[in-house]
Scaffold this motif. Sequence first.
Motif, short mmCIF file in Angstrom:
data_model
loop_
_atom_site.label_atom_id
_atom_site.label_comp_id
_atom_site.label_asym_id
_atom_site.label_seq_id
_atom_site.Cartn_x
_atom_site.Cartn_y
_atom_site.Cartn_z
N GLY A 259 40.54 16.01 48.84
CA GLY A 259 40.40 15.60 50.23
C GLY A 259 39.50 16.49 51.07
O GLY A 259 38.43 16.93 50.62
N ILE A 260 39.94 16.77 52.28
CA ILE A 260 39.14 17.54 53.22
C ILE A 260 38.91 18.96 52.71
O ILE A 260 37.83 19.53 52.90
N GLY B 208 39.61 14.20 62.07
CA GLY B 208 39.21 12.80 62.24
C GLY B 208 40.09 11.89 61.39
O GLY B 208 40.88 12.35 60.56
N GLY B 209 39.94 10.61 61.59
CA GLY B 209 40.68 9.64 60.80
C GLY B 209 40.04 9.46 59.45
O GLY B 209 39.24 8.54 59.23
N VAL B 210 40.36 10.36 58.53
CA VAL B 210 39.70 10.42 57.23
C VAL B 210 40.54 9.68 56.19
O VAL B 210 41.76 9.83 56.11
N LYS B 211 39.88 8.92 55.36
CA LYS B 211 40.54 8.21 54.26
C LYS B 211 40.71 9.18 53.10
O LYS B 211 39.78 9.49 52.36
N THR B 212 41.94 9.73 52.95
CA THR B 212 42.23 10.66 51.86
C THR B 212 43.53 10.25 51.19
O THR B 212 44.21 9.32 51.61
N GLY C 269 41.84 6.17 58.36
CA GLY C 269 40.62 6.03 59.13
C GLY C 269 39.46 5.58 58.28
O GLY C 269 39.59 5.31 57.09
N VAL C 270 38.31 5.52 58.90
CA VAL C 270 37.10 5.09 58.21
C VAL C 270 36.11 6.23 58.05
O VAL C 270 35.08 6.06 57.42
N LEU C 271 36.41 7.39 58.60
CA LEU C 271 35.52 8.54 58.48
C LEU C 271 35.57 9.06 57.05
O LEU C 271 36.64 9.23 56.47
N THR C 272 34.40 9.33 56.48
CA THR C 272 34.37 9.85 55.11
C THR C 272 34.69 11.34 55.10
O THR C 272 34.52 12.04 56.10
N VAL C 273 35.13 11.82 53.95
CA VAL C 273 35.41 13.24 53.80
C VAL C 273 34.16 14.05 54.07
O VAL C 273 34.20 15.08 54.75
N ASP C 274 33.02 13.62 53.54
CA ASP C 274 31.77 14.35 53.73
C ASP C 274 31.41 14.46 55.20
O ASP C 274 31.01 15.54 55.68
N SER C 275 31.53 13.35 55.93
CA SER C 275 31.19 13.37 57.36
C SER C 275 32.12 14.30 58.13
O SER C 275 31.68 15.06 59.00
N LEU D 37 40.74 21.06 69.04
CA LEU D 37 39.47 20.35 69.01
C LEU D 37 39.43 19.39 67.83
O LEU D 37 40.22 19.51 66.90
N ASP D 38 38.46 18.46 67.87
CA ASP D 38 38.26 17.58 66.73
C ASP D 38 36.98 17.95 65.99
O ASP D 38 36.30 18.92 66.34
N TRP D 39 36.66 17.17 64.96
CA TRP D 39 35.52 17.49 64.09
C TRP D 39 34.17 17.37 64.80
O TRP D 39 33.16 17.81 64.28
N ARG D 40 34.17 16.83 66.01
CA ARG D 40 32.95 16.76 66.82
C ARG D 40 32.89 17.88 67.85
O ARG D 40 31.91 17.98 68.58
N GLY D 41 33.95 18.66 67.94
CA GLY D 41 34.01 19.73 68.94
C GLY D 41 34.60 19.28 70.26
O GLY D 41 34.60 20.03 71.24
#
Length: 259
Positions: free
Chosen positions: A17-18, A212-216, A223-229, A250-254
């Motif tokens: 995963g992440i 983020g809403g990561v699919k793991t 979520g639809v955010l990829t692990v790489d993103s 904070l989130d992955w975008r800051g």
Amino acid sequence: MEDFRIQSVLLTGSDRGIGLGLVQEFVKLPHPPQLLFATCRHPESLEGQVLKEMAARCSNGSRLVVLQLDVTDPHSIEAAAEEVEKYLAGRGLNLLINNAGIACETTLASETAQSMAAVYATNTIGPLQVCQAFLPLLKRAARRSNCLGMSCSKAAVINMSSSYGSISAVDEWEWHQDVGYRCSKAALNMLTRCQSLGYGPCGILCVSLHPGGVKTCLGAEKGVLTVDSSARGILEVLSRLSAKDNGTFLDWRGQTVPW
């Protein structure tokens, strides 16, 4: 992230995963960490073998070290801390990322004391105990650093949280209650605040991050955010963190996530 330079990093839950995504992004940096400790519960598993294969391919002055660490086992944590100290050879640990986490798909009706305790053991108590064990190395890094102010290049603790731990937002309650998981992440956020107050005077930056809403395989967030993103975004945020971010969520975008 051309100027992001960090000497040593340790991640928990690095074999999938992440966590695995972060390891991959760290080794791809223009200036990767000199020592990157990728820890997981079962280094001999198929997932652990992926890390070991990555370690064998590492170059560019970076060394990837795969270590066993179960965040729910104090003996495992202490053994890992002792091993890391040997590799550091008098230097401190610059960045600790508490990424290991579990989730149980529960509702208010189905949640049990056993499932909630298991989630808390990994998601909340684990980061507390890992930080306690590695605190001397984090303090050493802060003392030895020439960096001004606070940063991940100096000394930092990043607790991987979730928007599910936001008390004011209570994201996606209608279709995914996950009571124990939500409570464990809300508690983790409070732990981050406490650490920022306790460790901040030592020069150690402490931040909660929502990936983020990561699919793991975790299953808590669909979520639809990829692990790489997510991993790339997280590293971008880490490269910019400073004293003003100490004790924040904070989130992955800051962007700030509401408590």
